[in-house]
Structures are given as structure tokens and as C-alpha cells.
Write a protein that holds these residues in place. Structure first.
Motif, PDB file in Angstrom:
ATOM      1  N   LEU A  76       0.828  -1.210   0.000  1.00  0.00           N
ATOM      2  CA  LEU A  76       0.000   0.000   0.000  1.00  0.00           C
ATOM      3  C   LEU A  76       0.861   1.257   0.000  1.00  0.00           C
ATOM      4  N   ARG A  77       1.930   1.233   0.759  1.00  0.00           N
ATOM      5  CA  ARG A  77       2.825   2.392   0.797  1.00  0.00           C
ATOM      6  C   ARG A  77       3.470   2.620  -0.575  1.00  0.00           C
ATOM      7  N   ARG A  78       3.927   1.535  -1.206  1.00  0.00           N
ATOM      8  CA  ARG A  78       4.512   1.648  -2.543  1.00  0.00           C
ATOM      9  C   ARG A  78       3.516   2.274  -3.515  1.00  0.00           C
ATOM     10  N   ALA A  79       2.265   1.813  -3.443  1.00  0.00           N
ATOM     11  CA  ALA A  79       1.241   2.314  -4.360  1.00  0.00           C
ATOM     12  C   ALA A  79       0.962   3.794  -4.122  1.00  0.00           C
ATOM     13  N   ALA A  80       0.949   4.210  -2.856  1.00  0.00           N
ATOM     14  CA  ALA A  80       0.695   5.616  -2.539  1.00  0.00           C
ATOM     15  C   ALA A  80       1.826   6.502  -3.052  1.00  0.00           C
ATOM     16  N   HIS A 130      -1.283   7.027   8.101  1.00  0.00           N
ATOM     17  CA  HIS A 130      -1.913   7.111   6.779  1.00  0.00           C
ATOM     18  C   HIS A 130      -2.126   5.711   6.199  1.00  0.00           C
ATOM     19  N   ILE A 131      -1.081   4.895   6.277  1.00  0.00           N
ATOM     20  CA  ILE A 131      -1.166   3.551   5.706  1.00  0.00           C
ATOM     21  C   ILE A 131      -2.177   2.703   6.471  1.00  0.00           C
ATOM     22  N   GLU A 132      -2.272   2.906   7.782  1.00  0.00           N
ATOM     23  CA  GLU A 132      -3.257   2.158   8.572  1.00  0.00           C
ATOM     24  C   GLU A 132      -4.679   2.477   8.125  1.00  0.00           C
ATOM     25  N   GLU A 133      -4.933   3.752   7.801  1.00  0.00           N
ATOM     26  CA  GLU A 133      -6.263   4.138   7.321  1.00  0.00           C
ATOM     27  C   GLU A 133      -6.569   3.471   5.982  1.00  0.00           C
ATOM     28  N   VAL A 134      -5.584   3.450   5.095  1.00  0.00           N
ATOM     29  CA  VAL A 134      -5.782   2.798   3.796  1.00  0.00           C
ATOM     30  C   VAL A 134      -5.971   1.297   4.000  1.00  0.00           C
ATOM     31  N   ASP A 135      -5.205   0.725   4.911  1.00  0.00           N
ATOM     32  CA  ASP A 135      -5.294  -0.709   5.181  1.00  0.00           C
ATOM     33  C   ASP A 135      -6.700  -1.097   5.636  1.00  0.00           C
TER      34      ASP A 135
END
Length: 228
Positions: A173-177, A191-196
């Protein structure tokens, strides 16, 4: 903050000088003590295992920046310079309590050594190397997984993301962001936790806004991360 801005300015100046002189490498004077401080700062941020890996022995474009003294303590490095009649310059910011690293150096680490005994610096530096090895392995795994969780149109499939171990999924997810334009330095664990949660706790949430005017949203079983 000002410390990050000063660091960026220093590296910009070093880059300019290295290119002007055609330097193959720039040797930096970071020691084991600096590494221990970096690990503690990463721990305080709660940014994950990569932030605990401290400073790499080589970094920058083509590994330009080298840190040959990461296994030496600060006092040994200073003594060696004096023995060779090399001038030692002390940055006045390093004793200014207005800066977090300065407070950690003069108050935090001494307090830890008083409470836990000698060897704290060595243990933190060892943690940095072990964390770096683990983080590198997870990054390699995530790079391979990134290809496997995309559909023919290149979109992330939520079911396949869900099946990944959490540490690998968050890296994907981080790579994609970052690929979508979110600045790596401004993209934090929260931020990544929210996307997760769009993958693991889907309840019809709205799009998640990320730094760099990037948004993440779930559409028809796919996770879309794009410029908003």
C-alpha cells in the motif's frame, strides 16, 4: 521541521560539491552513537521497522554517501582525529536543547544508560542492523507481492491484499501511494493504517486523503490509489 530542513540543505550542498569535483563518494562522520540516537528517534515516532534500521552504511545516488565509522563510538572517532592532528568541528546545534536530537544526546541516552547500565548504545546500533536486514527482506517480498495482487488493468485486488501478511500488505500500500505521488517523507504509518482498513475493515468508508493530494478508495473489490 528545522532539523529536517537543515539536513536537506546539507545534502544539497554536498551533492553540489561532489558533482563539481567529480567525487566517487562522500564520506560522512556518523558514528555508533549517532546510529543509536537515530534508532531511538525512529522508535519515538512509531514508524515501523524501517525507521528502526537507522542510517545505512551507503546511501544516496549510486551509494554516494558512505558512513565508515558506524561501528565506532563517538569518543574513539574524536580521539583518532586528534591523534592525526585533524581539526574537529562541533556543530553548535548539537548542544542546543531546542532540538530533539540534542536533548536525546545530552539527556535521554545518559538517562537510559544510568537506568539500564552500559551497553545501551551498542545494543541500539545492533538493533539497527538487525532491523535493516528484516526490512530489506520484507521490501523484497512486497515488491514481488505487488505484481501478484493486481488485476489485468493494474488495479489492486482487495481479496488478494487481504490474504497477505499485514507487514507485506502495508508495504504494498505504501509503494502504491508513493507511485501515485504521495511524498515518502510525509507518508506516515497512520496514513497507511487508514488505507489498510479499506481492505481489512471495509464498512463503506469514504475515500482516504493522503499527502500530495492523493486519495485511496475502494471500488468494486478493487483499491484505487490516485491523484485526487
Amino acid at each position: 521541521g528545522p532539523e529536517a530542513a537543515a539536513r536537506d540543505a546539507r545534502f544539497a550542498a554536498l551533492d553540489t560539491a561532489a558533482e563539481r569535483h567529480g567525487a566517487a563518494a562522500v564520506l560522512l562522520g556518523h558514528t555508533r552513537d549517532d546510529q543509536a540516537e537515530t534508532v531511538l528517534l525512529g522508535l519515538a515516532r512509531g514508524s515501523g521497522i524501517r525507521s528502526l534500521s537507522g542510517m545505512a552504511a551507503a546511501s544516496g545516488p549510486a551509494g554516494r554517501y558512505r558512513r565508515p565509522f558506524l561501528q565506532l563510538d563517538r569518543q574513539t572517532a574524536r580521539t583518532a582525529c586528534l591523534a592525526q592532528s585533524l581539526p574537529v568541528w562541533d556543530d553548535p546545534h548539537n548542544i542546543d536543547p531546542a532540538y530533539t536530537r540534542s536533548r536525546l544526546r545530552h539527556e535521554g541516552l545518559p538517562a537510559l544508560e544510568k537506568a539500564l547500565g552500559k551497553g545501551v548504545v551498542e545494543a541500539l546500533a545492533r538493533t539497527a542492523q538487525l532491523s535493516r536486514d528484516d526490512a530489506d527482506a520484507l521490501d523484497t517480498w512486497a515488491a514481488a507481492a505487488d505484481r501478484d495482487v493486481r488485476d489485468d488493468a493494474g488495479r489492486l485486488e482487495c481479496a488478494k491484499l487481504y490474504a497477505l501478511p499485514p507487514a507485506v500488505r502495508r508495504r504494498v500500500l505504501r509503494r502504491a501511494a508513493i507511485e501515485a505521488g504521495s511524498p515518502a517523507g510525509s507518508l506516515f504509518a497512520r496514513h497507511i493504517e487508514e488505507v489498510d482498513r479499506l481492505v481489512t475493515g471495509w464498512r463503506g468508508q469514504q475515500a482516504i486523503n493522503l499527502p500530495g493530494r492523493v486519495e485511496a478508495l475502494r471500488q468494486g473489490g478493487r483499491l484505487v490509489i490516485r491523484q485526487s
